[in-house]
Every structure is written in C-alpha cells, then in structure tokens.
Scaffold this motif. Structure first.
Motif, PDB file in Angstrom:
ATOM      1  N   GLU A  25      45.748  39.248  33.454  1.00 12.99           N
ATOM      2  CA  GLU A  25      44.752  40.064  32.747  1.00 12.99           C
ATOM      3  C   GLU A  25      45.212  41.514  32.625  1.00 12.99           C
ATOM      4  OE1 GLU A  25      40.672  37.663  34.069  1.00 12.99           O
ATOM      5  OE2 GLU A  25      41.335  39.409  35.212  1.00 12.99           O
ATOM      6  N   HIS A  26      45.706  42.061  33.720  1.00 13.64           N
ATOM      7  CA  HIS A  26      46.069  43.477  33.717  1.00 13.64           C
ATOM      8  C   HIS A  26      47.335  43.751  32.893  1.00 13.64           C
ATOM      9  CE1 HIS A  26      43.652  43.726  37.674  1.00 13.64           C
ATOM     10  NE2 HIS A  26      42.887  44.017  36.637  1.00 13.64           N
ATOM     11  N   GLU A  46      46.235  43.574  29.283  1.00 11.34           N
ATOM     12  CA  GLU A  46      45.477  44.788  28.964  1.00 11.34           C
ATOM     13  C   GLU A  46      46.417  45.966  28.740  1.00 11.34           C
ATOM     14  OE1 GLU A  46      42.873  45.212  32.276  1.00 11.34           O
ATOM     15  OE2 GLU A  46      41.541  43.568  31.652  1.00 11.34           O
ATOM     16  N   LYS A 100      46.796  48.048  25.309  1.00  9.67           N
ATOM     17  CA  LYS A 100      46.581  49.496  25.295  1.00  9.67           C
ATOM     18  C   LYS A 100      47.702  50.229  24.586  1.00  9.67           C
ATOM     19  CE  LYS A 100      46.058  53.429  28.465  1.00  9.67           C
ATOM     20  NZ  LYS A 100      45.959  53.819  29.914  1.00  9.67           N
ATOM     21  N   TRP A 152      45.965  36.804  24.366  1.00  9.20           N
ATOM     22  CA  TRP A 152      46.515  38.107  23.953  1.00  9.20           C
ATOM     23  C   TRP A 152      47.347  37.956  22.682  1.00  9.20           C
ATOM     24  CZ3 TRP A 152      51.829  38.923  23.651  1.00  9.20           C
ATOM     25  CH2 TRP A 152      52.214  40.211  23.257  1.00  9.20           C
TER      26      TRP A 152
END
Length: 337
Positions: A109-110, A113, A117, A165
C-alpha cells in the motif's frame, strides 16, 4: 532518473543493484530498507548479510520502513523513475502471521501510494510462488491461487494492490514476478543448507527423491527483471520465474555434487523413520534446523511451470549446471553459500 529498490539490502536487491550498476555505471540507485548493508536484520533471527565483510553496495542507503508511509527522501523522485519493490517478510516458518501482513500488505500500500504521489509509472513487484498454495499440481500463471499460509495470503493481497495501482493510471507498467527457490551467493537459504547438508553428511532424501523444486538463479532473475523494465512494452505481465522444466531434488543434489566435487553418499530415509525423528528433533530444540515443518516442506513439490518466461523473448544466460558453477566460482570454488 532514479532506480528505487525497496528492500535493496537483501539477497535479491544486492544482486539487482550490482547488475544495474554493471549495465549503467552512472545510474542513481537508491536502497530503501530498514537494514543498512552489512549489518544485522532486526526482524530475522541468525541473519547473515548479503553484503559481506569488506564489501560495499553501490547503491545509496536510505533508512525506510515500508510498514509506514514513505515520507521525505534525500533525492527528488521523478515520473521517469523505476521502483523495484522487493521489501518483504518472507522466511517460512520463522515469523508470526501478523508480521507477514504488516510488511507485505502495508508495504504494498505504501509503495503504491508513493508511486502515485510522484507520478512514477514503472514498477516491478517480487511476489512468490506461495500464493499458489502447497500441492503437487503443476501451476501456471493462470492457475487459481489458493494460498494456505499467512505468507502466501499476504503476497497474493500485495499483488492485487499493485495491480490496482497499475490499472488506476494511464501509461503505468507493472511486472509481477513469482520466483521459485532463488539461489546464489548470499542466499543463506534452502540451497545453501542443502549443500552443507550434503557436505557434512547431515542431509538425506526425506521420504522421496522425486520432489520437484522449481528454482531460479539469482543472477538470472535480476537480469530478467531488468529486461522487463527496459525491453517489454505491455502494461502488465506476471511471470513464474524458474528453470523449465523444473528440477527434482535428486537432480539438484547430483548437480551440486558434480560441480563442487563432493563424493559424499546421500542416503534415502523412508517416512516411517523420518517423521518420528523430526518430532524428536523438535523436542531437542531442532538441531541442524530439523523439525516437522521443515521436513514436510522438503517433501512437497514446488511444481511451477516456467514456459511463459522461457517464451517471453528473454534469453537465458545460464543453464542450471552453469548457474551452480558460477555460484561456486563466486565463492572462490570453496563452497556454496
């Protein structure tokens, strides 16, 4: 352009870094990891660093725990960067179930992300064959995953996170690799234990000799990974990474003995003897790593089909015999570790 490797201190990350810098000497390679190269791993018991004493890793180390959101970094990420997400808790058995989920799912997830970003469009995720579950059935990339361990479940969920993603943005490219047993210098894993077991007369065929152990040489794996991000144009693909056809434990043992010049006989022990012996060993603290879980793992085939990788257009550099010989040469022709 930056090459960003999460978990870059580990076995595969070390070899990937070396390959990138070999092919692109001026590349900026960043290693995001909780473990500084050459130091102990706080979450792995009896950890042996892939970077050995007196050696250095060519990437720039950045302390980073993917279990937490990725914050400010000492470089400026760009949309042209490539992320190789290798960070994982993976040794089984060896961790509590929650540890696999915290690192492998939260980490996915990170990292995604972070890519979102900064507009990064290329990513490789190293998954595992564990999502297939344990069975003798031949598994292709189209086989329905049925994971039966916390590790396998966490890796399958992480695959889905990465795929979400990729689908959420235009021009994003994702490669998911599911390697078999990865062997080579610095692995400190199954193949190293097998070699030393043969050499020290502590390995015997546990219940069968025809157990299939799909495997891939670490240098071949990282070459294939880099080939995918540099040569492949499709937005998404997933590959089992293994020699095709996969080898049996008996074939692996014979190749190791031939390459390393070992003459030790390897006995066969039937299940009627090895199962109770493994339980007794567990009661004594599992000397030499012997325990029922490891014996069971040795007896279950990892019957993984590597035809898709073989037909991808990528040209293998090593045969299995050549891979073992190259690994032996990397250790000064003294051992396999």
């Amino acid at each position: 352009m930056n090459y960003i490797i999460t978990g870059g201190t580990g076995f595969i990350g070390t070899h990937l870094t070396n390959l990138i810098l070999e092919q692109h000497p001026d590349a900026k390679v960043w290693n995001l990891d909780i473990v500084k190269p050459g130091t102990p791993n706080p979450v792995v018991k009896n950890y042996k660093p892939a970077v050995r004493e007196g050696e250095t890793l060519g990437s720039t180390y950045v302390e980073c725990d993917v279990r937490e959101p990725i914050g400010d970094l000492p470089f400026t990420p760009t949309s042209g960067d490539i992320i190789f997400n290798l960070a994982a808790v993976h040794r089984t058995p060896g961790h509590e179930d929650i540890e696999y989920f915290e690192t492998n799912i939260r980490g996915a997830e990170h990292v995604c992300e972070f890519a979102e970003k900064h507009g990064i469009k290329k990513m490789v995720f190293t998954s595992s064959i564990a999502p297939y579950g344990a069975s003798e059935q031949l598994k292709t990339e189209d086989t329905l995953p049925t994971p039966n361990t916390a590790y396998g479940i966490s890796k399958l969920v992480a695959e889905k996170i990465h795929l979400a993603w990729q689908k959420a943005g235009a021009d994003r490219q994702l490669t998911i690799v599911r390697p078999g047993v990865v062997f080579g210098r610095g692995e400190n894993g199954n193949f190293s234990r097998l070699y030393w077991g043969i050499r020290k007369h502590t390995f015997a065929y546990p219940g069968r000799k025809d157990t299939i152990k799909a495997c891939v040489y670490v240098k071949e794996l990282v070459r294939f990974i880099l080939w995918n991000v540099e040569q492949r144009e499709t937005p998404f693909d997933i590959y089992n990474c293994t020699f095709e056809p996969a080898y049996t434990i008996e074939q692996i043992v014979k190749t190791m003995k031939k390459v390393a010049g070992l003459t030790q006989a390897v006995p066969y022990i039937p299940n009627t003897l090895i199962t109770p012996a493994a339980f007794c060993a567990k009661l004594l603290g599992s000397p030499m790593g012997i325990c029922p879980a490891r014996v069971k793992k040795l007896q279950i085939s990892t019957n993984i089909c590597g035809k898709k990788m073989a037909r991808s257009g990528y040209q293998f550099k090593y045969t299995f015999d050549e891979a073992i010989a190259d690994w032996f040469a990397d250790n000064g022709q003294t051992c396999l570790e």
